[in-house]
Scaffold this motif. Sequence first.
Motif, PDB file in Angstrom:
ATOM      1  N   UNK A 160     -18.147  70.846 101.452  1.00  0.00           N
ATOM      2  CA  UNK A 160     -16.892  70.398 102.051  1.00  0.00           C
ATOM      3  C   UNK A 160     -16.571  69.001 101.530  1.00  0.00           C
ATOM      4  N   UNK A 161     -15.279  68.743 101.313  1.00  0.00           N
ATOM      5  CA  UNK A 161     -14.852  67.415 100.884  1.00  0.00           C
ATOM      6  C   UNK A 161     -13.717  66.915 101.781  1.00  0.00           C
ATOM      7  N   UNK A 162     -13.552  65.585 101.787  1.00  0.00           N
ATOM      8  CA  UNK A 162     -12.499  64.972 102.603  1.00  0.00           C
ATOM      9  C   UNK A 162     -12.060  63.663 101.950  1.00  0.00           C
ATOM     10  N   UNK A 172      -6.023  58.646  92.564  1.00  0.00           N
ATOM     11  CA  UNK A 172      -6.962  57.832  93.331  1.00  0.00           C
ATOM     12  C   UNK A 172      -6.951  58.236  94.794  1.00  0.00           C
ATOM     13  N   UNK A 173      -8.140  58.477  95.358  1.00  0.00           N
ATOM     14  CA  UNK A 173      -8.278  58.823  96.768  1.00  0.00           C
ATOM     15  C   UNK A 173      -9.127  57.795  97.493  1.00  0.00           C
ATOM     16  N   UNK A 174      -8.967  57.725  98.804  1.00  0.00           N
ATOM     17  CA  UNK A 174      -9.684  56.732  99.604  1.00  0.00           C
ATOM     18  C   UNK A 174     -10.507  57.418 100.694  1.00  0.00           C
ATOM     19  N   UNK A 175     -11.630  56.739 101.047  1.00  0.00           N
ATOM     20  CA  UNK A 175     -12.524  57.225 102.108  1.00  0.00           C
ATOM     21  C   UNK A 175     -12.964  58.665 101.831  1.00  0.00           C
ATOM     22  N   UNK A 176     -13.566  58.832 100.674  1.00  0.00           N
ATOM     23  CA  UNK A 176     -14.012  60.153 100.240  1.00  0.00           C
ATOM     24  C   UNK A 176     -15.370  60.492 100.843  1.00  0.00           C
ATOM     25  N   UNK A 177     -15.542  61.756 101.176  1.00  0.00           N
ATOM     26  CA  UNK A 177     -16.862  62.233 101.593  1.00  0.00           C
ATOM     27  C   UNK A 177     -17.047  63.663 101.107  1.00  0.00           C
ATOM     28  N   UNK A 178     -18.302  63.993 100.812  1.00  0.00           N
ATOM     29  CA  UNK A 178     -18.646  65.350 100.377  1.00  0.00           C
ATOM     30  C   UNK A 178     -19.965  65.732 101.029  1.00  0.00           C
ATOM     31  N   UNK A 179     -19.995  66.906 101.658  1.00  0.00           N
ATOM     32  CA  UNK A 179     -21.188  67.348 102.371  1.00  0.00           C
ATOM     33  C   UNK A 179     -21.616  68.719 101.848  1.00  0.00           C
ATOM     34  N   UNK A 180     -22.920  68.891 101.736  1.00  0.00           N
ATOM     35  CA  UNK A 180     -23.472  70.183 101.338  1.00  0.00           C
ATOM     36  C   UNK A 180     -24.460  70.645 102.403  1.00  0.00           C
ATOM     37  N   UNK A 181     -24.316  71.901 102.824  1.00  0.00           N
ATOM     38  CA  UNK A 181     -25.156  72.461 103.878  1.00  0.00           C
ATOM     39  C   UNK A 181     -25.991  73.618 103.336  1.00  0.00           C
ATOM     40  N   UNK A 182     -27.097  73.847 103.987  1.00  0.00           N
ATOM     41  CA  UNK A 182     -27.884  75.055 103.772  1.00  0.00           C
ATOM     42  C   UNK A 182     -28.067  75.692 105.137  1.00  0.00           C
ATOM     43  N   UNK A 193     -15.828  54.572  99.043  1.00  0.00           N
ATOM     44  CA  UNK A 193     -14.580  53.928  99.470  1.00  0.00           C
ATOM     45  C   UNK A 193     -13.391  54.481  98.693  1.00  0.00           C
ATOM     46  N   UNK A 194     -13.635  54.762  97.393  1.00  0.00           N
ATOM     47  CA  UNK A 194     -12.573  55.283  96.541  1.00  0.00           C
ATOM     48  C   UNK A 194     -13.138  56.342  95.606  1.00  0.00           C
ATOM     49  N   UNK A 195     -12.299  57.294  95.223  1.00  0.00           N
ATOM     50  CA  UNK A 195     -12.646  58.284  94.211  1.00  0.00           C
ATOM     51  C   UNK A 195     -11.477  58.393  93.246  1.00  0.00           C
ATOM     52  N   UNK A 196     -11.782  58.387  91.959  1.00  0.00           N
ATOM     53  CA  UNK A 196     -10.728  58.446  90.946  1.00  0.00           C
ATOM     54  C   UNK A 196     -11.046  59.563  89.961  1.00  0.00           C
TER      55      UNK A 196
END
Length: 360
Positions: A160-162, A172-182, A193-196
């Motif tokens: 999941x990403x946000x 450019x995106x701000x406050x990025x997060x990425x989670x991986x589950x099992x 803080x940023x993703x480009x």
Amino acid sequence: MKIIDRYILKRYLVTFATMLLLFIPIGITIDVAEKVNKMIENRVPFPAIAQYYVDFTIYFANLLFPIFLFLSIIWFTSKLANNTEVIAILSSGISFTRFLRPYLIGAAMVSVFALLMGFFLVPKASEGFKTFRFMYLIGNGQNEMRDNSDVYRQISDNEYIYVSSYNPDSKLGFNFSMERFKGDSLVYKITADRIKFNENDSTYSLFEYKKRKVGALNDVLEIGTRKDTILKFDVDELTPTVYVAETLNYFDLIKFIEKEKKRGSANMNTYLVVLYKKYSVPVSAFILTVIAVAVSSMKRRGGMGINLVIGIVIAFAFVFMDKVFGVLAEKSSAPPMLLVWLPNLIFGILALYLLRNAKR
């Protein structure tokens, strides 16, 4: 098909087509008067304007299809009633249900046409119409065409990403997060803080990032100011146009909805409303046809004027309810299918009641 059927069916289709040909130029004239200054200011090229009004014609006709259909039936059936033609037909031994048959045949023909239009032609016209408005007539063009804030996506079965906001121009995106589950367990989480997005090599740059890998006993924490990496999602999928569902033909829309369901899109209700309306609008042709015939087949003291007033009130009540319940379907927690079909259900009951009284 008997002569009377051909006569009524011809009047049905010709009057409906005439109603469209009369009102669409009026709609175009009003639209030109409202937007001509903006078009001149933005120096919109003539080919773009010409294509816009082709798309506008299709979009406008589809949008007001129920009103055009309803008023056209009210108009020519009232003329039949005022000329005592309806009385003559029913006095010859034809039942009211039998009298209604050519109307229902006409409604079936119009419904099939509207269904095919909604499946294939209207989406393309909608894309051209709305893109023109955003590009030349409304504020910030491309930026307002995009849903750029609080973007949440499921990019695979367990990832999941946000981003809190995203600018499609600067990528450019701000406050990025990425989670991986099992299963139900978190495997790792990346925040930045940023993703480009780097177009030259299709990589992503994470700034002021943290990566926490969850271990059985201890977590592993990685912190840095910048990290270039490859991520398994297309950056353009983060910011679909706000009206993307309206621009897809039926088959593409089905695929798009399935993909968005897997991603956990927050706009699912909006997409489902577009899908359900492709079916509900053609069905409304039958309901409005029955109501229009029941209302206008009686000769009234006030003549056609009274029938037209009644018809206009009912038609606009239908359109008003359709819009209100459409918005509720998008924004509320109630089932979208129920709310989209509720106007048809309510007016279907009204149609049965009016038909029962007309038979008497």
